[in-house]
Design an enzyme around this catalytic site. Structure first.
Site, short mmCIF file in Angstrom:
data_model
loop_
_atom_site.label_atom_id
_atom_site.label_comp_id
_atom_site.label_asym_id
_atom_site.label_seq_id
_atom_site.Cartn_x
_atom_site.Cartn_y
_atom_site.Cartn_z
CG HIS A 50 -39.71 0.24 -3.14
ND1 HIS A 50 -38.59 -0.43 -3.59
CD2 HIS A 50 -40.04 1.12 -4.13
CE1 HIS A 50 -38.25 0.01 -4.79
NE2 HIS A 50 -39.12 0.96 -5.15
CD GLU A 51 -42.94 3.56 -4.33
OE1 GLU A 51 -42.35 4.63 -4.62
OE2 GLU A 51 -42.95 2.57 -5.09
CD GLU A 102 -36.99 1.57 -8.48
OE1 GLU A 102 -37.63 0.80 -7.73
OE2 GLU A 102 -37.29 2.78 -8.62
CG HIS A 108 -37.97 5.45 -4.37
ND1 HIS A 108 -36.75 5.36 -5.02
CD2 HIS A 108 -38.73 4.45 -4.89
CE1 HIS A 108 -36.77 4.36 -5.88
NE2 HIS A 108 -37.97 3.79 -5.82
#
Length: 298
Positions: free
Chosen positions: A140-141, A218, A144
């Site tokens: 997930h990071e 997100e 980003h």
């Protein structure tokens, strides 16, 4: 990168056009207010770009994060190798990997560009999450970073800051002129009081817009995490967060880039950096994997 720059330029042109229209409607000549526009752009973007430029340094300093130069144990070795593999899959340069001391399950990514970034996890995450769940959080990071979210947020904030500065002063000048009966001369105390109030009011609406985009990114990062680590791993990680996520101890400078942002209701919900975890989980369950893959580098 070129797509992002084109969007940035188009957005700025749209803002300038809108400001010019507002000035014309209010009876002000945009040509005579060029200095205001330049000043607003300098202050509006200056703070955003400065924050972006020092984001990694500030994150390390404010969280006390330890950057893993040479892994000291098996857990750190796993973190580095997992981020490296995911970064290669996402097509970005290897981020710095760090661990910071915090009791809650959390992680964040920051940095001035896709190829100059930092991915950090809390000690609480390492203690409480299974490896599959932690892998999804890292994905997930990394997503980003791959999506350029830090840069895009800075650009959006700069545009909004510029718009707030200009609009508050233009409207303030009109209101002050109406109250004073249209007398010429330097603005009085009333003008500065009006601008102060308008800065807060318009700033609140600008924050709502910025937080809407923050929540939108997100969902994209969750989809990217599902593509890099697997849909079920990403869902399991979010479910674990919904069961055990504690009060975030992340400083304000990086809180928006954490894995979760708590809960909110009413007006507070409009100012949340993250959508509710239940909505994120449902979005992953509903979205086809092909759509998720398309958002990793979106």
């Amino acid at each position: 990168m070129f797509k992002r720059i084109a969007l940035f330029l188009a957005t700025n042109l749209a803002v300038l056009a809108l400001v010019s229209i507002v000035m014309s409607v209010l009876g002000l000549n945009p040509a005579t207010n060029a200095g205001l526009l330049v000043m607003a752009a300098v202050f509006g973007f200056g703070g955003s770009f400065l924050s972006l430029a020092i984001s990694k340094w500030m994150a390390k300093r404010s969280t006390g994060a330890h950057v893993i130069d040479q892994p000291r144990n098996e857990s750190e070795q796993w973190l580095v190798s997992t981020v490296r593999r995911q970064a290669e899959a996402a097509g970005i340069k290897m981020p710095e990997v760090a661990v910071y001391d915090a009791p809650e399950i959390n992680a964040f990514a920051t940095g001035p560009s896709r190829n100059n970034s930092l991915v950090a996890v809390s000690t609480g995450l390492l203690r409480a999450m299974e490896r599959d769940e932690a892998e999804a959080v890292l994905a997930h990071e990394v997503s980003h970073v791959a999506n350029g979210d830090m840069v895009t947020m800075a650009l959006i904030q700069g545009v909004l800051n510029t718009f707030v500065i200009v609009l508050a002063r233009v409207v303030g000048r009109v209101i002050d002129g109406y109250i004073s009966g249209g007398r010429d001369g330097a603005p009085g105390l009333g003008y500065y009081a009006i601008v102060f109030v308008l800065d807060m009011v318009f700033g609140l609406f600008a924050s709502m817009i910025a937080m809407w985009f923050s929540r939108h990114r997100e969902f994209r990062a969750d989809a990217g995490g599902a593509s890099l680590a697997g849909r079920q791993k990403m869902i399991a990680a979010l479910e674990r967060l919904s069961q055990t996520y504690g009060q975030s101890t992340l400083p304000k400078q990086v809180a928006a880039f954490g894995i979760s942002g708590g809960v909110g209701h009413g007006l507070k919900k409009l100012l949340m950096t993250h959508p509710p975890l239940v909505e994120r989980i449902q979005a992953l369950r509903d979205a086809p994997l092909e759509a998720a893959r398309g958002r990793v580098m979106g």
